[in-house]
Design an enzyme around this catalytic site. Structure first.
Site, PDB file in Angstrom:
ATOM      1  CE  LYS A   1      -2.751  -5.122 -41.255  1.00 37.67           C
ATOM      2  NZ  LYS A   1      -1.616  -5.632 -40.531  1.00 37.67           N
TER       3      LYS A   1
ATOM      4  CG  ASP B   1      -1.287  -5.852 -45.828  1.00 40.10           C
ATOM      5  OD1 ASP B   1      -1.201  -7.239 -45.915  1.00 40.10           O
ATOM      6  OD2 ASP B   1      -0.676  -5.219 -44.496  1.00 40.10           O
TER       7      ASP B   1
HETATM    8  P1  ATP Z   1       1.196  -2.645 -42.656  1.00 47.99           P
HETATM    9  O1  ATP Z   1       0.542  -3.512 -41.635  1.00 47.99           O
HETATM   10  O2  ATP Z   1       0.751  -2.606 -43.898  1.00 47.99           O
HETATM   11  O3  ATP Z   1       2.569  -2.793 -42.444  1.00 47.99           O
HETATM   12  P2  ATP Z   1       1.971  -0.232 -41.400  1.00 47.99           P
HETATM   13  O4  ATP Z   1       0.955   0.201 -40.303  1.00 47.99           O
HETATM   14  O5  ATP Z   1       2.921  -0.704 -40.687  1.00 47.99           O
HETATM   15  O6  ATP Z   1       0.941  -1.258 -42.169  1.00 47.99           O
HETATM   16  P3  ATP Z   1       1.914   2.063 -42.988  1.00 47.99           P
HETATM   17  O7  ATP Z   1       1.724   2.876 -41.849  1.00 47.99           O
HETATM   18  O8  ATP Z   1       0.881   1.522 -43.793  1.00 47.99           O
HETATM   19  O9  ATP Z   1       2.467   0.713 -42.355  1.00 47.99           O
HETATM   20  O10 ATP Z   1       3.159   2.454 -44.031  1.00 47.99           O
HETATM   21  C1  ATP Z   1       4.445   2.568 -43.516  1.00 47.99           C
HETATM   22  C2  ATP Z   1       5.532   3.177 -44.453  1.00 47.99           C
HETATM   23  O11 ATP Z   1       4.866   3.482 -45.594  1.00 47.99           O
HETATM   24  C3  ATP Z   1       5.647   4.702 -43.937  1.00 47.99           C
HETATM   25  O12 ATP Z   1       6.924   4.628 -43.392  1.00 47.99           O
HETATM   26  C4  ATP Z   1       5.419   5.525 -44.832  1.00 47.99           C
HETATM   27  O13 ATP Z   1       6.583   6.563 -45.201  1.00 47.99           O
HETATM   28  C5  ATP Z   1       5.109   4.740 -46.094  1.00 47.99           C
HETATM   29  N1  ATP Z   1       3.811   5.229 -46.658  1.00 47.99           N
HETATM   30  C6  ATP Z   1       3.912   5.297 -48.189  1.00 47.99           C
HETATM   31  N2  ATP Z   1       2.475   5.777 -48.351  1.00 47.99           N
HETATM   32  C7  ATP Z   1       1.998   6.032 -47.345  1.00 47.99           C
HETATM   33  C8  ATP Z   1       0.656   6.208 -46.915  1.00 47.99           C
HETATM   34  N3  ATP Z   1      -0.190   6.686 -47.788  1.00 47.99           N
HETATM   35  N4  ATP Z   1       0.182   6.401 -45.386  1.00 47.99           N
HETATM   36  C9  ATP Z   1       1.201   5.843 -44.969  1.00 47.99           C
HETATM   37  N5  ATP Z   1       2.328   5.428 -45.012  1.00 47.99           N
HETATM   38  C10 ATP Z   1       2.776   5.487 -46.024  1.00 47.99           C
END
Ligand code: ATP
Length: 302
Positions: free
Chosen positions: A14, A138
């Site tokens: 997203k 989310d």
């Molecule tokens: P959001 O917009 O939901 O904040 P994001 O891109 O900032 O998304 P993600 O990359 O989805 O964050 O996740 C961040 C943290 O979550 C990472 O530091 C990771 O260790 C932990 N995590 C746990 N499970 C997962 C997964 N399946 N994929 C990615 N990160 C994960």
């Protein structure tokens, strides 16, 4: 019909077309107002029937432990349905981590949708969203997808008509952002940016891309700690982006383009400086089954 043996799922990333922090909820969490959009960049999940639970993410450095959103989703599905079974899950991660693109939430949504199909559990979208909300704020949006006005901590969804056709160039800098740290910094620094999400919703309803871009903005951009954001935005704007900003709590930055050739030229230019540059369009859905396989029916030997 014979039972399904495997299911392949696509789970889109997203972008936040807008993100505002509008207050604090009684539980201390930030009260958000956002417009979220799924895009044509996908996690690809393969789920197979198995007698135990295994999750693999080949090529990804994300640890596969009890904190992993995919593991949490599989356990939550078994808990909710009471099914005594296992599942073997392989996730090809294409969405950058710590990007603000909800890759982890997409993985959880993909597991829920995939297991629902694999085991013919027939859980409704609202049941899947209720399970998903327990895994991450989310996840309900990752299940619903498309274009939504999203409030609360991210759990209150209002589906909108599709965003007007456009192209996104998404750039992931080398260093990601921790979401809790970005919110902590917001609490001390505040933000000079407060986008008008209502105006953006109306522009989407009117199919007015220029209006969508005029109302865009991200209240977390200034406190994300991602130092490369302004320079990336400048480059995207110089290549004809109608607007550019960070998504979620960062660190990914995207530009919105009305024309494909300008978007392609911008992506090519940014690839000179960044390894992870994606060209995408709005997607109209959330996590969904791409195809499934069944055990062949036994031959009738007469
Ligand atoms: P959001 O917009 O939901 O904040 P994001 O891109 O900032 O998304 P993600 O990359 O989805 O964050 O996740 C961040 C943290 O979550 C990472 O530091 C990771 O260790 C932990 N995590 C746990 N499970 C997962 C997964 N399946 N994929 C990615 N990160 C994960």
């Amino acid at each position: 019909m014979t039972p399904k043996t495997s299911v392949t799922v696509l789970a889109p990333a997203k972008l936040n077309l807008s993100l505002d922090v509008v207050g604090t909820l009684p539980n201390g969490y930030h009260d958000l107002d956002m417009v979220m959009q799924t895009i044509t960049l996908y996690e690809r999940l393969n789920l197979h029937r198995s007698d135990k639970l295994t999750v693999r993410m080949p090529g990804s450095f994300v640890p596969v432990n009890e904190k992993n959103t995919a593991v949490k989703a599989a356990l939550a599905f078994f808990h909710y349905t009471g099914l005594l079974a296992g599942v073997d899950i392989v996730i090809r991660k294409h969405v950058p981590v710590r990007a603000g693109m909800a890759g982890g939430s997409a993985d959880a949504a993909g597991v829920l949708v995939g297991m629902n199909a694999l085991y013919d559990a027939h859980l409704s979208m609202s049941e899947l969203c209720a399970i998903g909300a327990g895994i991450g704020a989310d996840v309900p949006f990752a299940l619903m997808g498309g274009t939504c006005r999203v409030k609360g901590v991210g759990d209150l969804l209002k589906p909108l008509p599709p965003c007007p056709p456009c192209w996104f160039v998404v750039v992931m800098p080398s260093v990601g952002v921790s979401t809790p740290e970005a919110f902590q910094r917001y609490d001390t620094m505040g933000s000079p940016v407060h986008p008008n999400c209502e105006e953006q919703e109306q522009a989407i309803r009117a199919g007015n891309l220029a209006g969508v871009c005029a109302a865009a903005g991200n209240a977390l951009e200034h406190c994300s700690g991602a130092v490369e954001t302004p320079a990336i935005c400048d480059q995207l704007n110089a290549h004809g982006a109608l607007t550019s900003q960070m998504t979620g709590s960062g660190a990914a930055v995207f530009g919105v383009f009305a024309e494909e050739d300008k978007a392609k030229a911008a992506a090519e230019a940014l690839r000179q400086s960044f390894d992870k540059v994606y060209l995408a369009q709005p997607d109209r859905g959330g996590a969904r089954v791409l195809f499934s396989r069944r055990k062949p029916a036994p031959q009738n030997r007469g």
